[in-house]
Design a protein around this motif. Structure first.
Motif, short mmCIF file in Angstrom:
data_model
loop_
_atom_site.label_atom_id
_atom_site.label_comp_id
_atom_site.label_asym_id
_atom_site.label_seq_id
_atom_site.Cartn_x
_atom_site.Cartn_y
_atom_site.Cartn_z
N GLY A 96 3.29 -2.44 -7.15
CA GLY A 96 2.68 -1.78 -6.00
C GLY A 96 2.65 -0.28 -6.18
O GLY A 96 2.95 0.24 -7.25
N ASP A 125 -2.01 -2.56 -6.23
CA ASP A 125 -1.65 -1.61 -7.28
C ASP A 125 -2.90 -1.25 -8.06
O ASP A 125 -3.38 -2.03 -8.88
N ASN A 165 -5.25 -7.20 -2.86
CA ASN A 165 -3.99 -7.75 -3.36
C ASN A 165 -4.03 -9.26 -3.51
O ASN A 165 -3.37 -9.82 -4.38
#
Length: 258
Positions: A96, A125, A165
């Motif tokens: 992250g 990320d 994500n």
């Protein structure tokens, strides 16, 4: 339209879209503030700390504080502490950005362990590397519990949709055969903890957001009424094909009367 005693409000696609301000969303929040109606920004974004979110909102014309910000990082920490009531130190491997890394490593209960973590926690990320994914997969195959901060497949940017994500987590899921435990919308942990934080019952609260798959399902799956604003991810044609419909659909939040 029903009168609600509190609002859970999404950010990306509802208040802003990337660096662009969604003016109707800003005006809506200011109306809540003027009427002293409780609200909590319930974002799935884990790249920013609550302090960074406050600063970003200020740049879009909203004055608020960290007490009005709730993220999957905060919810994940609460969830893991509940799972480890007698454990003083919890080893984690983190994928992250600043919001996730700072959120966990500033808490003395958690420490970074890439070799033998109890939990692998994956958040958005933009510097994701193959090495990070390989380390996460190895740990999960060795028995670490796979935690996904949120399942958003895409993120609304100024003029495009970016991989989210949920897309990152899907890659790790495919490589390990393990599904993540999701914490953020539409999963229940973040909703349950948010309701505890504002001390309201489900029938008093409405969930506001632009994404049917996360914001609206978060409300539906957890017994809350919902307001879908057509300023972000989901469009009317797509939503009308869904079996379950939002409680309300508005073009933008100017259409919502308090």
């Amino acid at each position: 339209m029903k009168k609600y005693n509190a609002y859970l409000i999404d950010l990306d696609g509802t208040i802003y879209r990337g660096s662009d301000t969604i003016d109707s969303g800003v005006r809506f929040v200011k109306r809540l503030q003027e009427k002293n109606i409780p609200y909590l920004f319930l974002t799935n974004n884990t790249t920013r700390t609550p302090e960074m979110v406050v600063a970003k909102l200020k740049g879009h014309g909203i004055e608020t504080d960290v007490n009005h910000i709730y993220t999957p990082v905060l919810a994940a920490k609460t969830y893991l502490k509940e799972q480890n009531l007698t454990t003083t130190k919890i080893p984690v491997y983190l994928i992250g950005e600043q919001g996730l890394i700072n959120g966990f490593l500033s808490d003395p209960r958690f420490y970074l362990d890439a070799q033998n973590p109890k939990y692998v926690i994956v958040g958005m990320d933009t510097d994701l590397t193959y090495k990070k994914v390989r380390t996460a997969c190895r740990a999960i195959r060795n028995g670490a519990t796979f935690i996904g901060t949120n399942a958003d497949k895409v993120l609304p940017a100024a003029n495009e949709f970016l991989p989210g994500n949920g897309s990152q987590c899907k890659m790790i899921e495919e490589a390990t055969g393990q599904k993540p435990i999701y914490i953020g919308k539409p999963a229940s942990p973040i909703i349950e903890y948010a309701l505890q934080l504002i001390n309201k019952n489900k029938d008093e609260v409405v969930m506001v957001g632009d994404n049917y798959q996360t914001d609206i399902k978060a409300g539906m799956d957890n017994g809350l009424d919902t307001i879908l604003t057509l300023t972000g991810v989901s469009n009317l044609e797509e939503v009308e094909k869904e079996e379950a419909q939002p409680t309300y659909i508005v073009k933008n939040m100017d259409d919502w009367k308090l």
